[in-house]
Design a protein around this motif. Structure first.
Motif, PDB file in Angstrom:
ATOM      1  N   GLU A  13      -0.012   5.691  -0.449  1.00  0.00           N
ATOM      2  CA  GLU A  13      -0.050   7.155  -0.421  1.00  0.00           C
ATOM      3  C   GLU A  13      -0.918   7.646   0.744  1.00  0.00           C
ATOM      4  OE1 GLU A  13       1.494  10.552  -1.608  1.00  0.00           O
ATOM      5  OE2 GLU A  13       2.020   8.650  -2.544  1.00  0.00           O
ATOM      6  N   ALA A  14      -2.063   7.011   0.946  1.00  0.00           N
ATOM      7  CA  ALA A  14      -2.939   7.377   2.063  1.00  0.00           C
ATOM      8  C   ALA A  14      -2.262   7.091   3.398  1.00  0.00           C
ATOM      9  CB  ALA A  14      -4.262   6.618   1.960  1.00  0.00           C
ATOM     10  N   GLU A  15      -1.556   5.966   3.480  1.00  0.00           N
ATOM     11  CA  GLU A  15      -0.837   5.614   4.704  1.00  0.00           C
ATOM     12  C   GLU A  15       0.242   6.648   5.013  1.00  0.00           C
ATOM     13  OE1 GLU A  15       0.555   1.337   6.321  1.00  0.00           O
ATOM     14  OE2 GLU A  15       1.564   1.998   4.488  1.00  0.00           O
ATOM     15  N   ARG A  16       0.945   7.084   3.976  1.00  0.00           N
ATOM     16  CA  ARG A  16       1.982   8.104   4.140  1.00  0.00           C
ATOM     17  C   ARG A  16       1.372   9.432   4.620  1.00  0.00           C
ATOM     18  NH1 ARG A  16       3.729  10.613  -0.540  1.00  0.00           N
ATOM     19  NH2 ARG A  16       4.898  12.383   0.122  1.00  0.00           N
ATOM     20  N   GLN A  17       0.224   9.794   4.057  1.00  0.00           N
ATOM     21  CA  GLN A  17      -0.443  11.029   4.460  1.00  0.00           C
ATOM     22  C   GLN A  17      -0.907  10.958   5.914  1.00  0.00           C
ATOM     23  OE1 GLN A  17      -0.481  13.784   2.821  1.00  0.00           O
ATOM     24  NE2 GLN A  17      -1.843  14.955   4.131  1.00  0.00           N
ATOM     25  N   VAL A  18      -1.415   9.802   6.330  1.00  0.00           N
ATOM     26  CA  VAL A  18      -1.855   9.623   7.721  1.00  0.00           C
ATOM     27  C   VAL A  18      -0.674   9.764   8.671  1.00  0.00           C
ATOM     28  CG1 VAL A  18      -2.755   7.916   9.360  1.00  0.00           C
ATOM     29  CG2 VAL A  18      -3.896   8.277   7.174  1.00  0.00           C
ATOM     30  N   ARG A  19       0.482   9.220   8.300  1.00  0.00           N
ATOM     31  CA  ARG A  19       1.683   9.367   9.141  1.00  0.00           C
ATOM     32  C   ARG A  19       2.077  10.838   9.253  1.00  0.00           C
ATOM     33  NH1 ARG A  19       3.634   4.649   6.589  1.00  0.00           N
ATOM     34  NH2 ARG A  19       4.878   5.910   5.181  1.00  0.00           N
ATOM     35  N   LYS A  20       1.991  11.584   8.149  1.00  0.00           N
ATOM     36  CA  LYS A  20       2.331  13.003   8.172  1.00  0.00           C
ATOM     37  C   LYS A  20       1.375  13.777   9.081  1.00  0.00           C
ATOM     38  CE  LYS A  20       3.328  14.963   4.154  1.00  0.00           C
ATOM     39  NZ  LYS A  20       3.274  15.254   2.706  1.00  0.00           N
ATOM     40  N   ILE A  21       0.094  13.454   9.008  1.00  0.00           N
ATOM     41  CA  ILE A  21      -0.899  14.132   9.851  1.00  0.00           C
ATOM     42  C   ILE A  21      -0.649  13.801  11.319  1.00  0.00           C
ATOM     43  CG2 ILE A  21      -3.359  14.208  10.430  1.00  0.00           C
ATOM     44  CD1 ILE A  21      -3.898  13.827   7.399  1.00  0.00           C
ATOM     45  N   LYS A  22      -0.337  12.549  11.602  1.00  0.00           N
ATOM     46  CA  LYS A  22      -0.066  12.136  12.992  1.00  0.00           C
ATOM     47  C   LYS A  22       1.154  12.875  13.541  1.00  0.00           C
ATOM     48  CE  LYS A  22       0.765   8.040  15.784  1.00  0.00           C
ATOM     49  NZ  LYS A  22       1.005   6.601  15.764  1.00  0.00           N
ATOM     50  N   LYS A  23       2.211  12.994  12.735  1.00  0.00           N
ATOM     51  CA  LYS A  23       3.396  13.737  13.168  1.00  0.00           C
ATOM     52  C   LYS A  23       3.064  15.198  13.415  1.00  0.00           C
ATOM     53  CE  LYS A  23       6.851  10.931  10.803  1.00  0.00           C
ATOM     54  NZ  LYS A  23       7.849  10.907   9.728  1.00  0.00           N
TER      55      LYS A  23
END
Length: 101
Positions: A13-23
């Protein structure tokens, strides 16, 4: 410090959130770069008696900016658009449909 496995749900879940923030940050950079370039081109093509402070020159940055704000709210405010657990509810709904068939 607690060791978290890459298979842990919290890690994913944290990894997914980091990808969203990066995008989001990539999208924000593109927004600023493109709009600065377009405003520069508009300023360069002005006639001597024209002013840059006209709505037609700022309509793209304004409307695109609204989209950037909505995107930021979706990334940084949990549950802004579809609720906190929308994905889990939708997955459960689709799995229940699959079982009924």
């Amino acid at each position: 410090m607690e060791n978290i496995s890459k298979d842990d749900i919290r890690y994913k879940e944290a990894e997914r959130q980091v990808r969203k923030i990066k995008k989001f940050y990539t999208f924000l950079f593109i927004y600023f770069a493109v709009n600065i370039f377009i405003l520069f081109l508009n300023y360069r093509d002005l006639k001597p008696d024209e002013t840059i402070w006209q709505l037609r020159y700022f309509s793209l940055p304004i409307f695109w900016g609204i989209a950037v704000v909505i995107y930021a709210m979706r990334v940084f405010i949990p549950g802004f658009m579809l609720g906190n657990n929308w994905e889990e509810r939708k997955i459960k709904e689709l799995m229940d449909k699959e079982k009924q068939q």
